[in-house]
Design a protein around this motif. Structure first.
Motif, PDB file in Angstrom:
ATOM      1  N   LEU A 169      96.858  36.706  69.341  1.00  0.00           N
ATOM      2  CA  LEU A 169      95.938  36.059  70.269  1.00  0.00           C
ATOM      3  C   LEU A 169      94.659  35.585  69.578  1.00  0.00           C
ATOM      4  N   CYS A 170      94.387  36.141  68.409  1.00  0.00           N
ATOM      5  CA  CYS A 170      93.199  35.737  67.647  1.00  0.00           C
ATOM      6  C   CYS A 170      93.576  35.026  66.347  1.00  0.00           C
ATOM      7  N   ALA A 171      94.865  34.751  66.177  1.00  0.00           N
ATOM      8  CA  ALA A 171      95.330  34.078  64.959  1.00  0.00           C
ATOM      9  C   ALA A 171      96.601  33.295  65.300  1.00  0.00           C
ATOM     10  N   LEU A 172      96.429  32.133  65.876  1.00  0.00           N
ATOM     11  CA  LEU A 172      97.562  31.347  66.371  1.00  0.00           C
ATOM     12  C   LEU A 172      98.547  30.967  65.266  1.00  0.00           C
ATOM     13  N   GLU A 173      98.045  30.829  64.050  1.00  0.00           N
ATOM     14  CA  GLU A 173      98.924  30.436  62.950  1.00  0.00           C
ATOM     15  C   GLU A 173      99.922  31.540  62.578  1.00  0.00           C
ATOM     16  N   LYS A 174      99.670  32.761  63.052  1.00  0.00           N
ATOM     17  CA  LYS A 174     100.555  33.890  62.738  1.00  0.00           C
ATOM     18  C   LYS A 174     101.541  34.200  63.867  1.00  0.00           C
ATOM     19  N   CYS A 175     101.532  33.419  64.929  1.00  0.00           N
ATOM     20  CA  CYS A 175     102.422  33.669  66.064  1.00  0.00           C
ATOM     21  C   CYS A 175     103.885  33.410  65.687  1.00  0.00           C
ATOM     22  N   SER A 176     104.762  34.252  66.205  1.00  0.00           N
ATOM     23  CA  SER A 176     106.189  34.093  65.931  1.00  0.00           C
ATOM     24  C   SER A 176     106.788  33.066  66.878  1.00  0.00           C
ATOM     25  N   SER A 177     108.008  32.681  66.593  1.00  0.00           N
ATOM     26  CA  SER A 177     108.699  31.709  67.442  1.00  0.00           C
ATOM     27  C   SER A 177     109.415  32.390  68.606  1.00  0.00           C
ATOM     28  N   MET A 178     110.047  33.522  68.343  1.00  0.00           N
ATOM     29  CA  MET A 178     110.815  34.219  69.369  1.00  0.00           C
ATOM     30  C   MET A 178     109.920  34.913  70.391  1.00  0.00           C
ATOM     31  N   ALA A 179     108.843  35.511  69.913  1.00  0.00           N
ATOM     32  CA  ALA A 179     107.882  36.193  70.789  1.00  0.00           C
ATOM     33  C   ALA A 179     106.514  35.570  70.532  1.00  0.00           C
ATOM     34  N   PRO A 180     106.171  34.466  71.216  1.00  0.00           N
ATOM     35  CA  PRO A 180     104.992  33.656  70.903  1.00  0.00           C
ATOM     36  C   PRO A 180     103.642  34.358  70.977  1.00  0.00           C
ATOM     37  N   LEU A 181     103.583  35.572  71.534  1.00  0.00           N
ATOM     38  CA  LEU A 181     102.313  36.298  71.569  1.00  0.00           C
ATOM     39  C   LEU A 181     102.270  37.399  70.513  1.00  0.00           C
ATOM     40  N   TYR A 182     103.375  37.579  69.805  1.00  0.00           N
ATOM     41  CA  TYR A 182     103.469  38.607  68.770  1.00  0.00           C
ATOM     42  C   TYR A 182     103.170  38.005  67.396  1.00  0.00           C
ATOM     43  N   SER A 183     102.588  38.818  66.554  1.00  0.00           N
ATOM     44  CA  SER A 183     102.367  38.405  65.172  1.00  0.00           C
ATOM     45  C   SER A 183     103.680  38.495  64.394  1.00  0.00           C
ATOM     46  N   ARG A 184     103.911  37.551  63.510  1.00  0.00           N
ATOM     47  CA  ARG A 184     105.140  37.577  62.713  1.00  0.00           C
ATOM     48  C   ARG A 184     105.214  38.838  61.853  1.00  0.00           C
ATOM     49  N   SER A 185     104.066  39.349  61.427  1.00  0.00           N
ATOM     50  CA  SER A 185     104.064  40.554  60.597  1.00  0.00           C
ATOM     51  C   SER A 185     104.600  41.759  61.362  1.00  0.00           C
ATOM     52  N   TYR A 186     104.340  41.797  62.683  1.00  0.00           N
ATOM     53  CA  TYR A 186     104.873  42.907  63.488  1.00  0.00           C
ATOM     54  C   TYR A 186     106.394  42.816  63.578  1.00  0.00           C
ATOM     55  N   LEU A 187     106.916  41.606  63.798  1.00  0.00           N
ATOM     56  CA  LEU A 187     108.362  41.440  63.868  1.00  0.00           C
ATOM     57  C   LEU A 187     109.021  41.845  62.554  1.00  0.00           C
ATOM     58  N   THR A 188     108.371  41.488  61.443  1.00  0.00           N
ATOM     59  CA  THR A 188     108.898  41.872  60.129  1.00  0.00           C
ATOM     60  C   THR A 188     108.917  43.391  59.989  1.00  0.00           C
ATOM     61  N   PHE A 189     107.818  44.032  60.371  1.00  0.00           N
ATOM     62  CA  PHE A 189     107.724  45.492  60.301  1.00  0.00           C
ATOM     63  C   PHE A 189     108.784  46.151  61.182  1.00  0.00           C
ATOM     64  N   TRP A 190     108.944  45.673  62.416  1.00  0.00           N
ATOM     65  CA  TRP A 190     109.886  46.274  63.360  1.00  0.00           C
ATOM     66  C   TRP A 190     111.323  46.094  62.878  1.00  0.00           C
TER      67      TRP A 190
END
Length: 344
Positions: A169-190
């Motif tokens: 929500l504070c870094a739009l460039e890091k938003c994922s495609s599948m979960a648009p409100l999640y950071s891509r780094s979280y998806l990678t970690f999970w």
């Protein structure tokens, strides 16, 4: 200082991630929801039956069955979470507030994480029991309850982290495609966390598989080798194979897709398969109940008693308690789980 978009709509983040947000019900949306609700209802009923059987049958009041009951509870929760998703997807997604969207995703992440971690706990318990030739794990009821508590704490932490800061929500460039409100780094970690758990499970069950095969080979050379023991070992090998196959088929595609999205793969069309891989992961919650419970003779007998009671509760019918014969009391149940009267 970063600019945050807490007051924006869900549609704003979907547009940012270029994820389609439909405003009307398409045929494929209706089919996905219908299929999802059907799977959810089946998952709820089957796992509720497992939990009920473990509660009412004193033979199941042992650590392994407490873990099986907790797995059923996690899968029951997964069914509820997936049903909640089905009622808040398609055109309804655009109507969600940011808080509701995070709740929708957190329910899924928490339930699926609890299921996977519980599967790992069962794998480790089975490994300990098989290799020490015990009827049941030496784990006390207090310890198994602490373990179950830790499983849910871990699942809650992983499921709630995005809502409390690990979002985009504070870094739009890091938003994922599948979960648009999640950071891509979280998806990678999970995804990596689940793949590591999967790898540990493969190692544990492979070790069990190799041990059982070698044990059968050694025992078959002795004239005193009992046919029933061989039958039990073969059943255990089959169960291990089913467990690994089901886990690989249901979980690997979703984890790979999440990892690709988390790593920002531009050429990977992850949105085309996201609904299907999520449904596949949810189906594993149904398969768990079948593999870990329905292959157990005592569990099936308890199911019949429960279903007979439900069907004939208004009649004079009284379900008969199924008695185990001497042979069954001295063997492992077909799924390789030791029952209270079993031994190798």
């Amino acid at each position: 200082m970063k600019h945050c978009f807490y007051n924006e709509t869900v549609g704003f983040f979907y547009n940012n991630s270029r994820k389609e947000l439909t405003t009307y019900w398409r045929t494929k949306d209706v089919l996905v929801v219908a299929l999802g609700l059907t799977v959810s209802v089946i998952v709820l009923l089957t796992n509720l039956l497992v939990i009920t059987a473990i509660i009412i049958n004193r033979r199941f009041h042992y650590p392994i069955y407490y873990l099986l009951g907790n797995l059923a509870a996690a899968d029951l929760f997964a069914g509820i979470a997936y049903m909640f998703l089905m009622f808040h997807t398609g055109p309804r997604t655009a109507e969600l507030s940011l808080k509701t969207w995070f709740i929708r995703q957190s329910l899924l992440d928490t339930s699926l994480t609890a299921s996977v971690v519980n599967l790992l706990a069962i794998a480790v318990e089975r490994h300990q029991t098989v290799f020490t030739m015990q009827l049941h794990s030496k784990m006390s009821n207090q310890r198994v309850m602490i373990l179950i508590f830790c499983i849910w704490v871990t699942a809650l932490l992983l499921g709630l982290i995005p809502s409390y800061g690990w979002h985009c929500l504070c870094a739009l460039e890091k938003c994922s495609s599948m979960a648009p409100l999640y950071s891509r780094s979280y998806l990678t970690f999970w995804a990596i966390s689940n793949l590591v758990i999967f790898l540990i499970m493969v190692v544990v069950y492979t070790h069990i598989f190799i041990y059982v095969k070698r044990k059968m080979t050694r025992m078959s050379k002795h004239t005193s080798f009992h046919p029933r023991y061989k039958e039990t070992m073969i059943s255990l090998v089959k169960t291990v194979t089913i467990i690994l196959s089901a886990f690989v088929i249901c979980w690997t595609p979703g984890q790979v897709v999440l990892l690709l999205d988390g790593l920002g793969c531009k050429s990977c069309n992850v949105l085309a398969v996201e609904k299907y891989v999520l449904l596949l992961a949810e189906i594993n919650s149904l398969i768990n109940a079948i593999v870990y419970s329905y292959r157990d003779n005592e569990m099936r007998s308890t199911f019949r008693r429960i279903l007979c009671f439900i069907c004939y509760r208004n009649s004079k019918y009284t379900p008969t308690v199924v008695k185990l014969n001497t042979t069954d009391r001295r063997t492992i149940s077909q799924n390789g789980h030791f029952t209270v009267d079993s031994s190798i």
